[in-house]
Scaffold this motif. Structure first.
Motif, mmCIF file in Angstrom:
data_model
loop_
_atom_site.group_PDB
_atom_site.id
_atom_site.type_symbol
_atom_site.label_atom_id
_atom_site.label_comp_id
_atom_site.label_asym_id
_atom_site.label_seq_id
_atom_site.Cartn_x
_atom_site.Cartn_y
_atom_site.Cartn_z
ATOM 1 N N ASP A 165 1.309 -0.990 -0.023
ATOM 2 C CA ASP A 165 -0.234 -0.609 -0.040
ATOM 3 C C ASP A 165 1.122 1.259 0.065
ATOM 4 O O ASP A 165 0.306 2.205 0.123
ATOM 5 N N ARG A 166 1.793 1.579 -0.321
ATOM 6 C CA ARG A 166 2.870 2.053 0.066
ATOM 7 C C ARG A 166 3.084 3.371 -1.550
ATOM 8 O O ARG A 166 2.829 2.581 -2.483
ATOM 9 N N MET A 167 2.993 3.902 -1.865
ATOM 10 C CA MET A 167 3.385 5.317 -3.337
ATOM 11 C C MET A 167 4.691 5.013 -3.227
ATOM 12 O O MET A 167 5.989 5.673 -2.393
ATOM 13 N N HIS A 195 3.709 7.358 -9.664
ATOM 14 C CA HIS A 195 3.563 7.055 -8.550
ATOM 15 C C HIS A 195 3.105 5.682 -8.651
ATOM 16 O O HIS A 195 2.080 5.277 -9.053
ATOM 17 N N LYS A 225 1.899 1.987 -7.090
ATOM 18 C CA LYS A 225 1.278 1.649 -5.495
ATOM 19 C C LYS A 225 1.650 0.464 -5.182
ATOM 20 O O LYS A 225 1.505 -0.799 -6.107
ATOM 21 N N GLU A 283 1.505 -3.448 -4.694
ATOM 22 C CA GLU A 283 0.454 -4.466 -4.336
ATOM 23 C C GLU A 283 1.279 -6.390 -3.629
ATOM 24 O O GLU A 283 2.113 -5.598 -4.287
ATOM 25 N N SER A 306 -0.707 2.858 -12.321
ATOM 26 C CA SER A 306 0.607 4.042 -11.277
ATOM 27 C C SER A 306 -0.767 5.623 -11.454
ATOM 28 O O SER A 306 -1.837 5.395 -12.341
ATOM 29 N N HIS A 307 -0.362 6.410 -10.848
ATOM 30 C CA HIS A 307 -1.046 7.923 -10.841
ATOM 31 C C HIS A 307 -0.734 9.085 -11.392
ATOM 32 O O HIS A 307 0.553 8.693 -11.121
#
Length: 111
Positions: free
Chosen positions: A79-81, A97, A99, A101, A110-111
């Motif tokens: 759960d870390r970005m 970024h 995430k 999983e 990604s974001h």
């Protein structure tokens, strides 16, 4: 090592090429392709990158083309970005970024 999965859309007017990238926890990032070869799944780097045509969306996903994170500098915490960049031939560097999983999850993005 770890894998990165993203969907990339080329909104430019010209063909571009994904050449690689960076990740704050990796010494190097490569683009790898997985494909079946005589009934065996094989993975190999794409040293010339991945072509993305104008208007095309390319998905990097498990079991196919993906980002490979090598020479890791620390563990990936669920759960870390994690900050990174994608490097394109024409668009240059683009911030992303990832995430973290669980291994085998197909929800990576990604974001």
């Amino acid at each position: 090592m770890g894998g990165g999965y993203v969907a990339i859309t080329n909104n430019g007017q010209d063909v571009d090429r994904l050449l690689g990238g960076t990740l704050e926890l990796a010494g190097r990032v490569e683009i790898h392709e997985m494909r079946m070869d005589g009934g065996v799944m094989r993975m190999k780097p794409l040293p010339d990158g991945l072509e993305i045509k104008s208007g095309q969306t390319v998905r990097l996903e498990p079991g196919g083309t993906h980002m490979m994170f090598l020479d890791l500098k620390g563990p990936f915490e669920k759960d870390r970005m994690i900050k990174g960049q994608l490097r394109f031939e024409k668009a240059g560097l683009v911030d992303v970024h990832y995430k973290v999983e669980s291994p085998g999850s197909s929800r990576g993005h990604s974001h």
